[in-house]
Design a protein around this motif. Structure first.
Motif, PDB file in Angstrom:
ATOM      1  N   ARG A  45       0.892  -1.259   0.187  1.00 46.65           N
ATOM      2  CA  ARG A  45       0.001   0.168  -0.056  1.00 46.65           C
ATOM      3  C   ARG A  45       0.889   1.194  -0.158  1.00 46.65           C
ATOM      4  NH1 ARG A  45      -2.020   3.944  -0.684  1.00 46.65           N
ATOM      5  NH2 ARG A  45      -3.752   4.966   0.203  1.00 46.65           N
ATOM      6  N   LEU A  46       1.944   1.341   0.592  1.00 37.94           N
ATOM      7  CA  LEU A  46       2.740   2.441   0.561  1.00 37.94           C
ATOM      8  C   LEU A  46       3.809   2.731  -0.474  1.00 37.94           C
ATOM      9  CD1 LEU A  46       3.682   2.143   4.560  1.00 37.94           C
ATOM     10  CD2 LEU A  46       1.862   3.652   3.350  1.00 37.94           C
ATOM     11  N   GLU A  47       3.948   1.891  -1.371  1.00 38.32           N
ATOM     12  CA  GLU A  47       4.479   1.845  -2.498  1.00 38.32           C
ATOM     13  C   GLU A  47       4.222   3.045  -3.615  1.00 38.32           C
ATOM     14  OE1 GLU A  47       4.411  -1.653  -5.020  1.00 38.32           O
ATOM     15  OE2 GLU A  47       6.035  -2.624  -3.621  1.00 38.32           O
ATOM     16  N   LYS A  48       2.777   3.047  -3.257  1.00 37.10           N
ATOM     17  CA  LYS A  48       2.200   4.254  -4.166  1.00 37.10           C
ATOM     18  C   LYS A  48       1.264   5.045  -3.167  1.00 37.10           C
ATOM     19  CE  LYS A  48       2.336   1.843  -8.497  1.00 37.10           C
ATOM     20  NZ  LYS A  48       1.524   1.415  -9.728  1.00 37.10           N
ATOM     21  N   PRO A  49       2.285   5.906  -2.268  1.00 37.23           N
ATOM     22  CA  PRO A  49       1.191   6.745  -1.599  1.00 37.23           C
ATOM     23  C   PRO A  49       0.279   7.783  -2.045  1.00 37.23           C
ATOM     24  CG  PRO A  49       3.239   7.787  -1.544  1.00 37.23           C
ATOM     25  CD  PRO A  49       3.470   6.540  -2.256  1.00 37.23           C
ATOM     26  N   SER A  50      -0.955   7.943  -1.433  1.00 35.79           N
ATOM     27  CA  SER A  50      -1.731   8.708  -1.974  1.00 35.79           C
ATOM     28  C   SER A  50      -2.950   9.325  -0.873  1.00 35.79           C
ATOM     29  CB  SER A  50      -2.735   8.189  -3.052  1.00 35.79           C
ATOM     30  OG  SER A  50      -3.363   6.913  -2.654  1.00 35.79           O
ATOM     31  N   GLY A  51      -3.338  10.395  -0.878  1.00 38.46           N
ATOM     32  CA  GLY A  51      -4.387  10.783   0.132  1.00 38.46           C
ATOM     33  C   GLY A  51      -3.754  11.191   1.474  1.00 38.46           C
ATOM     34  N   GLU A  52      -4.492  11.496   2.192  1.00 34.04           N
ATOM     35  CA  GLU A  52      -3.945  12.031   3.699  1.00 34.04           C
ATOM     36  C   GLU A  52      -3.324  10.767   4.327  1.00 34.04           C
ATOM     37  OE1 GLU A  52      -7.036  13.798   5.717  1.00 34.04           O
ATOM     38  OE2 GLU A  52      -7.312  15.456   4.289  1.00 34.04           O
ATOM     39  N   ILE A  53      -2.549  11.087   5.320  1.00 30.92           N
ATOM     40  CA  ILE A  53      -1.358   9.796   5.722  1.00 30.92           C
ATOM     41  C   ILE A  53      -2.166   9.112   6.737  1.00 30.92           C
ATOM     42  CG2 ILE A  53       0.670   9.771   7.311  1.00 30.92           C
ATOM     43  CD1 ILE A  53       1.971  12.116   6.058  1.00 30.92           C
ATOM     44  N   ILE A  54      -2.941   9.610   7.781  1.00 31.52           N
ATOM     45  CA  ILE A  54      -3.770   8.981   8.665  1.00 31.52           C
ATOM     46  C   ILE A  54      -4.584   8.008   8.000  1.00 31.52           C
ATOM     47  CG2 ILE A  54      -5.214   9.033  10.616  1.00 31.52           C
ATOM     48  CD1 ILE A  54      -3.633  11.205  11.874  1.00 31.52           C
ATOM     49  N   PRO A  55      -5.333   8.522   7.158  1.00 32.18           N
ATOM     50  CA  PRO A  55      -6.354   7.279   6.269  1.00 32.18           C
ATOM     51  C   PRO A  55      -5.594   6.412   5.779  1.00 32.18           C
ATOM     52  CG  PRO A  55      -7.074   9.797   6.086  1.00 32.18           C
ATOM     53  CD  PRO A  55      -6.037   9.866   6.794  1.00 32.18           C
ATOM     54  N   MET A  56      -4.378   6.848   5.241  1.00 34.59           N
ATOM     55  CA  MET A  56      -3.658   5.925   4.282  1.00 34.59           C
ATOM     56  C   MET A  56      -3.017   4.824   5.395  1.00 34.59           C
ATOM     57  SD  MET A  56      -0.387   6.728   1.833  1.00 34.59           S
ATOM     58  CE  MET A  56       0.632   7.418   3.137  1.00 34.59           C
ATOM     59  N   LEU A  57      -2.869   5.197   6.496  1.00 36.45           N
ATOM     60  CA  LEU A  57      -2.210   4.086   7.412  1.00 36.45           C
ATOM     61  C   LEU A  57      -3.353   3.252   7.911  1.00 36.45           C
ATOM     62  CD1 LEU A  57      -0.019   6.540   9.935  1.00 36.45           C
ATOM     63  CD2 LEU A  57       0.393   4.897   7.678  1.00 36.45           C
ATOM     64  N   VAL A  58      -4.545   3.753   8.221  1.00 37.95           N
ATOM     65  CA  VAL A  58      -5.897   2.937   8.355  1.00 37.95           C
ATOM     66  C   VAL A  58      -6.123   1.886   7.268  1.00 37.95           C
ATOM     67  CG1 VAL A  58      -8.400   2.986   8.588  1.00 37.95           C
ATOM     68  CG2 VAL A  58      -6.818   4.792   9.867  1.00 37.95           C
ATOM     69  N   ASP A  59      -5.814   2.437   5.925  1.00 39.54           N
ATOM     70  CA  ASP A  59      -6.044   1.664   4.812  1.00 39.54           C
ATOM     71  C   ASP A  59      -5.018   0.527   4.825  1.00 39.54           C
ATOM     72  OD1 ASP A  59      -7.380   0.999   2.500  1.00 39.54           O
ATOM     73  OD2 ASP A  59      -5.978   2.090   1.175  1.00 39.54           O
ATOM     74  N   CYS A  60      -3.765   0.664   5.358  1.00 40.25           N
ATOM     75  CA  CYS A  60      -2.854  -0.359   5.311  1.00 40.25           C
ATOM     76  C   CYS A  60      -3.381  -1.353   6.238  1.00 40.25           C
ATOM     77  CB  CYS A  60      -1.428   0.060   5.791  1.00 40.25           C
ATOM     78  SG  CYS A  60      -0.567   1.408   4.782  1.00 40.25           S
ATOM     79  N   PHE A  61      -3.706  -1.110   7.338  1.00 37.09           N
ATOM     80  CA  PHE A  61      -4.313  -2.175   8.308  1.00 37.09           C
ATOM     81  C   PHE A  61      -5.715  -2.778   7.702  1.00 37.09           C
ATOM     82  CE2 PHE A  61      -2.370  -0.417  12.486  1.00 37.09           C
ATOM     83  CZ  PHE A  61      -1.246  -0.776  12.290  1.00 37.09           C
ATOM     84  N   SER A  62      -6.310  -1.912   7.039  1.00 38.15           N
ATOM     85  CA  SER A  62      -7.567  -2.808   6.505  1.00 38.15           C
ATOM     86  C   SER A  62      -6.958  -3.846   5.412  1.00 38.15           C
ATOM     87  CB  SER A  62      -8.526  -1.684   6.096  1.00 38.15           C
ATOM     88  OG  SER A  62      -8.845  -0.903   6.786  1.00 38.15           O
ATOM     89  N   LEU A  63      -6.191  -3.462   4.659  1.00 41.34           N
ATOM     90  CA  LEU A  63      -5.748  -4.528   3.708  1.00 41.34           C
ATOM     91  C   LEU A  63      -5.172  -5.667   4.330  1.00 41.34           C
ATOM     92  CD1 LEU A  63      -4.341  -2.116   1.141  1.00 41.34           C
ATOM     93  CD2 LEU A  63      -6.345  -3.277   0.943  1.00 41.34           C
ATOM     94  N   ALA A  64      -4.333  -5.495   5.376  1.00 40.73           N
ATOM     95  CA  ALA A  64      -3.578  -6.513   6.024  1.00 40.73           C
ATOM     96  C   ALA A  64      -4.789  -7.505   6.652  1.00 40.73           C
ATOM     97  CB  ALA A  64      -2.825  -5.858   7.122  1.00 40.73           C
ATOM     98  N   ASN A  65      -6.031  -6.894   7.124  1.00 41.87           N
ATOM     99  CA  ASN A  65      -6.781  -7.713   7.835  1.00 41.87           C
ATOM    100  C   ASN A  65      -7.409  -8.395   7.102  1.00 41.87           C
ATOM    101  OD1 ASN A  65      -8.630  -7.848  10.400  1.00 41.87           O
ATOM    102  ND2 ASN A  65      -9.982  -7.186   8.951  1.00 41.87           N
ATOM    103  N   GLU A  66      -7.537  -7.996   5.603  1.00 38.51           N
ATOM    104  CA  GLU A  66      -8.461  -8.705   4.585  1.00 38.51           C
ATOM    105  C   GLU A  66      -7.645  -9.826   4.313  1.00 38.51           C
ATOM    106  OE1 GLU A  66      -9.345  -6.105   1.542  1.00 38.51           O
ATOM    107  OE2 GLU A  66     -10.739  -4.607   2.733  1.00 38.51           O
ATOM    108  N   LYS A  67      -6.167  -9.796   3.955  1.00 38.18           N
ATOM    109  CA  LYS A  67      -5.304 -10.663   3.710  1.00 38.18           C
ATOM    110  C   LYS A  67      -5.298 -11.943   4.762  1.00 38.18           C
ATOM    111  CE  LYS A  67      -2.835  -9.711  -0.217  1.00 38.18           C
ATOM    112  NZ  LYS A  67      -2.658 -10.560  -1.289  1.00 38.18           N
ATOM    113  N   ILE A  68      -5.193 -11.583   5.956  1.00 41.43           N
ATOM    114  CA  ILE A  68      -5.290 -12.498   7.156  1.00 41.43           C
ATOM    115  C   ILE A  68      -6.466 -13.502   7.186  1.00 41.43           C
ATOM    116  CG2 ILE A  68      -5.283 -12.770   9.511  1.00 41.43           C
ATOM    117  CD1 ILE A  68      -3.205 -10.267   9.602  1.00 41.43           C
TER     118      ILE A  68
END
Length: 476
Positions: free
Chosen positions: A61-84
């Motif tokens: 997710r952080l390879e191509k950063p976009s948008g505001e930083i905190i929502p991007m960090l939340v998006d990282c965790f959401s994607l990880a949660n889906e993978k798990i």
């Protein structure tokens, strides 16, 4: 960014495999540093797989950063949660796996860091020889410790220490639960460090030991290895992972400037009144002609005549009309600051470092304020030792503390305010209150944001979380 960040993980002394993972790297073509610690949960292989999936999802997710930083960090965790969750459904042996994680992005250029957190990995800020815990352990024992109901030593030995309430892989609809992930941001000042670590460190050594290693001599790499060694020497019961990031800019030092002597500055005046000045003026003028002098004499005589007539008429009118009472001038008496508030303002203005301790042996409580205490420091912690109460003077129902927008980080600890119209005024600051009480204050805290005029503004104002209790939170 040499010697600005480093991460390391170790199996420990009693585990056979390592279920921890970490990230410590600079973002490509950017001035951001990505720091993350992940601790897997779920058995011999499950926790290790969950941690690896989370790390992979975050980096992708952080390879191509976009948008505001905190929502991007939340998006990282959401994607990880889906993978798990997907892995848990497809592999039966992994149906109980999950992981906890703390992710931070340090913006070195703007002196800020942003974070997202789930579980009981931890984020600390190191500033001015002090270690401040930023994240909150999402467990019952962590709640007891954070709220002061358990000491650090008691929490480290509690039998339910490792029972967590939240993790990646627990919640199926993580993106719809805005309270599940803890997020925030804070100033990251020159000289500051942030520490991310798994509970394999904090279950083994306390804050004082951690601080002594971090603030000791050596490189970032040596300090990380020192933390690992200390945890293993204390027993090494779990995997141990640490990541350190340092803002190694030189801290700014503001020296007082002595006022220049008046004799060195040219004096600008518009009126010359002394005879000496009049003589100097005439020597610089061009000579006046005789005709000009005669005209001047005529004008002066005419003015005297008019003045005489006016005086005569005024005396006549005063004799024929009753005298009017003379209005008394309004006298405005400026309120003089008392010794205590003068001493307090001087303590704030001359503070070296960021921590100001107010002792009731030095400041007699209550401290009566006739004017607002203005704070312009980059960051400040004002902490009471003993009973410190700020009380409004009878002629001052205004403000107790005014924090200017240049003050990026404010912490008020164990102080009280009484009788103010507005106790605290802050704007564009990170404000933290700990054990602060308000008595008969119209507006306890007035907080504002500076927004550029006539520009298109996009912002998300997060709700503020208040915690009120009948007992103070005990310092750790």
């Amino acid at each position: 960014m040499a010697d600005q960040f480093f991460g390391i993980t170790d199996t420990g002394k009693q585990r056979q495999n390592n279920e921890d993972a970490f990230i410590a790297q600079q973002q490509v073509n950017s001035k951001f540093v990505i720091a993350c610690v992940i601790d897997g949960v779920g058995g011999y292989s499950g926790g290790e797989v969950a941690a690896a999936l989370a790390r992979e999802s975050i980096l992708k997710r952080l390879e191509k950063p976009s948008g505001e930083i905190i929502p991007m960090l939340v998006d990282c965790f959401s994607l990880a949660n889906e993978k798990i969750l997907a892995e848990k459904q497809s592999v039966k042996q992994h149906d109980s796996m999950a992981c906890v994680a703390t992710l931070a992005i340090a913006d070195m250029e703007r002196n800020q860091f942003y974070y997202a957190h789930v579980g009981d990995t931890r984020l600390y800020l190191v500033r001015d020889q002090s270690l401040v815990k930023i994240s909150h352990d999402q467990s019952f024992v962590g709640f007891l410790e954070d709220s002061g109901r358990l000491t650090e030593d008691a929490a480290m030995k509690h039998p339910k220490r490792n029972e967590i309430n939240k993790a990646l892989g627990f919640e199926t609809q993580l993106s719809k639960n805005s309270d599940y992930i803890e997020t925030g941001q804070s100033p990251f000042l020159p000289g500051d460090m942030i520490l991310l670590c798994s509970d394999g460190l904090t279950d083994m050594i306390n804050k004082n030991k951690i601080l002594s290693i971090i603030t000791g001599s050596g490189s970032i790499k040596e300090k990380c290895r020192g933390l690992i060694d200390a945890a293993n020497e204390a027993g090494g019961k779990d995997n141990v992972t640490v990541v350190l990031v340092q803002n190694n800019k030189i801290p700014a030092r503001h020296n007082a400037t002595m006022p220049e002597a008046n004799v060195n500055k040219p004096e600008l005046t518009t009126t010359l009144t002394t005879n000496e000045n009049q003589e100097v003026l005439h020597t610089k003028e061009t000579p006046v002609s005789q005709t000009t002098g005669n005209k001047t004499l005529v004008i002066v005589l005419s003015l005297f005549t008019l003045l005489f007539l006016g005086t005569t008429i005024w005396q006549y009118l005063n004799k024929t009309q009753p005298a009017q009472p003379i209005a008394k001038p309004t006298i405005i008496i400026a309120k003089v600051k008392n010794d205590q508030e003068i001493k307090l303002q001087q303590s704030v203005d001359q503070l070296k470092g960021h921590i100001l301790v107010l002792s009731d042996s030095v400041f007699r409580s209550p401290i009566i304020l006739t004017q607002a205490i203005r704070v312009n420091a980059d960051s400040i912690v004002i902490k009471a030792k003993g009973n410190i109460v700020f009380k409004s003077d009878t002629s001052n129902s205004g403000i107790a503390f005014s924090f200017l927008p240049t003050c990026k980080s404010i912490v008020l600890d164990s102080i009280s305010f009484s009788g103010f119209k507005t106790a605290i005024v802050a704007c564009n600051n990170v404000l933290k209150l700990k054990n602060v009480r308000f008595f008969n204050c119209g507006v306890p805290v007035q907080y504002g944001h500076l927004i550029t005029s006539q520009k298109f503004i996009s912002v998300t104002l997060l709700p503020v979380s208040f915690r009120a209790d009948s007992l103070p939170i005990q310092s750790k």
